[in-house]
Design a protein around this motif. Structure first.
Motif, PDB file in Angstrom:
ATOM      1  N   PHE A  33       9.268  12.678 -16.035  1.00  0.00           N
ATOM      2  CA  PHE A  33       9.453  12.438 -14.594  1.00  0.00           C
ATOM      3  C   PHE A  33       8.385  13.159 -13.786  1.00  0.00           C
ATOM      4  O   PHE A  33       7.980  14.275 -14.116  1.00  0.00           O
ATOM      5  N   THR A  34       7.925  12.473 -12.726  1.00  0.00           N
ATOM      6  CA  THR A  34       6.826  13.013 -11.924  1.00  0.00           C
ATOM      7  C   THR A  34       7.326  13.902 -10.786  1.00  0.00           C
ATOM      8  O   THR A  34       6.529  14.602 -10.164  1.00  0.00           O
ATOM      9  N   ASP A  35       8.626  13.821 -10.474  1.00  0.00           N
ATOM     10  CA  ASP A  35       9.221  14.555  -9.344  1.00  0.00           C
ATOM     11  C   ASP A  35       8.663  14.090  -7.998  1.00  0.00           C
ATOM     12  O   ASP A  35       8.819  14.779  -6.993  1.00  0.00           O
ATOM     13  N   ASP A  36       8.016  12.948  -7.978  1.00  0.00           N
ATOM     14  CA  ASP A  36       7.544  12.343  -6.724  1.00  0.00           C
ATOM     15  C   ASP A  36       8.673  11.453  -6.198  1.00  0.00           C
ATOM     16  O   ASP A  36       9.129  10.560  -6.920  1.00  0.00           O
ATOM     17  N   PRO A  37       9.143  11.669  -4.951  1.00  0.00           N
ATOM     18  CA  PRO A  37      10.263  10.868  -4.436  1.00  0.00           C
ATOM     19  C   PRO A  37       9.861   9.488  -3.926  1.00  0.00           C
ATOM     20  O   PRO A  37      10.614   8.831  -3.202  1.00  0.00           O
ATOM     21  N   ILE A  38       8.694   9.021  -4.288  1.00  0.00           N
ATOM     22  CA  ILE A  38       8.156   7.761  -3.769  1.00  0.00           C
ATOM     23  C   ILE A  38       9.138   6.591  -3.903  1.00  0.00           C
ATOM     24  O   ILE A  38       9.212   5.727  -3.024  1.00  0.00           O
ATOM     25  N   ALA A  39       9.919   6.583  -4.990  1.00  0.00           N
ATOM     26  CA  ALA A  39      10.808   5.435  -5.240  1.00  0.00           C
ATOM     27  C   ALA A  39      11.820   5.242  -4.121  1.00  0.00           C
ATOM     28  O   ALA A  39      12.278   4.122  -3.874  1.00  0.00           O
ATOM     29  N   ASN A  40      12.162   6.322  -3.426  1.00  0.00           N
ATOM     30  CA  ASN A  40      13.169   6.240  -2.355  1.00  0.00           C
ATOM     31  C   ASN A  40      12.683   5.414  -1.166  1.00  0.00           C
ATOM     32  O   ASN A  40      13.471   5.056  -0.296  1.00  0.00           O
ATOM     33  N   VAL A  90       1.774   0.125  -4.640  1.00  0.00           N
ATOM     34  CA  VAL A  90       3.025  -0.034  -5.387  1.00  0.00           C
ATOM     35  C   VAL A  90       3.205  -1.528  -5.621  1.00  0.00           C
ATOM     36  O   VAL A  90       3.200  -2.318  -4.672  1.00  0.00           O
ATOM     37  N   LEU A  91       3.316  -1.897  -6.886  1.00  0.00           N
ATOM     38  CA  LEU A  91       3.529  -3.301  -7.242  1.00  0.00           C
ATOM     39  C   LEU A  91       4.968  -3.455  -7.716  1.00  0.00           C
ATOM     40  O   LEU A  91       5.373  -2.789  -8.673  1.00  0.00           O
ATOM     41  N   GLN A  92       5.724  -4.275  -7.034  1.00  0.00           N
ATOM     42  CA  GLN A  92       7.110  -4.507  -7.445  1.00  0.00           C
ATOM     43  C   GLN A  92       7.195  -5.877  -8.110  1.00  0.00           C
ATOM     44  O   GLN A  92       6.844  -6.898  -7.518  1.00  0.00           O
ATOM     45  N   VAL A  93       7.677  -5.885  -9.356  1.00  0.00           N
ATOM     46  CA  VAL A  93       7.808  -7.127 -10.115  1.00  0.00           C
ATOM     47  C   VAL A  93       9.284  -7.338 -10.434  1.00  0.00           C
ATOM     48  O   VAL A  93       9.876  -6.531 -11.161  1.00  0.00           O
ATOM     49  N   ALA A 123       0.868  -1.174   0.000  1.00  0.00           N
ATOM     50  CA  ALA A 123       0.000   0.000   0.000  1.00  0.00           C
ATOM     51  C   ALA A 123       0.911   1.232   0.000  1.00  0.00           C
ATOM     52  O   ALA A 123       1.957   1.224   0.651  1.00  0.00           O
ATOM     53  N   THR A 124       0.534   2.248  -0.760  1.00  0.00           N
ATOM     54  CA  THR A 124       1.299   3.485  -0.660  1.00  0.00           C
ATOM     55  C   THR A 124       1.045   4.070   0.724  1.00  0.00           C
ATOM     56  O   THR A 124       0.033   3.770   1.367  1.00  0.00           O
ATOM     57  N   ARG A 125       1.933   4.895   1.201  1.00  0.00           N
ATOM     58  CA  ARG A 125       1.803   5.370   2.581  1.00  0.00           C
ATOM     59  C   ARG A 125       2.484   6.721   2.717  1.00  0.00           C
ATOM     60  O   ARG A 125       3.150   7.186   1.788  1.00  0.00           O
TER      61      ARG A 125
END
Ligand SMILES: [Fe+2]
Length: 194
Positions: A172-179, A127-130, A8-10
């Motif tokens: 690029f979305t500039d969202d740091p979510i990947a970190n 977030v789905l990680q494959v 889940a995103t958080r």
């Protein structure tokens, strides 16, 4: 082994590592979970006759019938083979670029011939990680927020499908979510390089 983890995103202010709601290596379950979210995923039969480090022509020949089927049903006009190895000079910056959340106007369609890579798909509040490995085919629809980790020691080869290769430009979305989510596990890189 191919693996799917669903989170889940958080709130990105949380410091602890995220816990997946689901983690599976069952290809049928992976395909079903992804299909529910608009992502196509298949395992293709392996080609034992195809040698490691094969040239593009050999790879396209070995998978010709599957490639033709995808092109016929999905409308991808252009196909090529891309190989990324840690002996190439720019892999570190290439990795960092695609580790940032982005999207494309073109579907991102990949078949893994060798090696592995981690796609993280940000769809609604998940977030789905494959973790894709050899013989995995995945289609990420245009406009899907995602990032990709090729690992610290990249070593993979993919067949790419395009409707218009000019459309495959990262926005690029500039969202740091990947970190806030795991990268490609190092152990995974080592076991698939040999
Ligand atoms: Fe991408």
């Amino acid at each position: 082994m191919t693996e799917l983890r669903i989170y889940a995103t958080r709130d990105t202010g949380v410091e602890t590592a995220p816990e997946p709601l689901l983690s599976t290596s069952n290809a049928v379950q992976i395909s079903a979970e992804l299909k529910m979210r608009g992502i196509k995923f298949q395992r293709w039969p392996s080609k034992p006759e195809l040698e490691q480090q094969a040239r593009q022509e050999r790879i396209l020949e070995a998978y010709a019938s599957l490639i033709a089927s995808v092109q016929k049903h999905e409308g991808y006009q252009t196909v090529d083979v891309m190989r990324v190895g840690s002996d190439q000079p720019n892999t570190s910056s290439l990795r960092q670029t695609f580790l940032q959340e982005h999207q494309h106007q073109e579907d991102e369609v990949r078949f893994f011939v060798e090696g592995c890579g981690l796609f993280s798909l940000h769809i609604k509040d998940e977030v789905l990680q494959v973790i894709c490995e050899a013989n995995d085919w995945i289609t990420i629809p245009a406009g899907t927020r995602h990032w990709f980790d090729m690992g610290a020691n990249p070593n993979y080869c993919v067949i790419r499908f395009f409707k218009n290769s000019g459309g495959w430009v990262a926005s690029f979305t500039d969202d740091p979510i990947a970190n806030h989510y795991p990268g490609l596990p190092c152990a995974r890189e080592q076991t698939t390089q040999g």
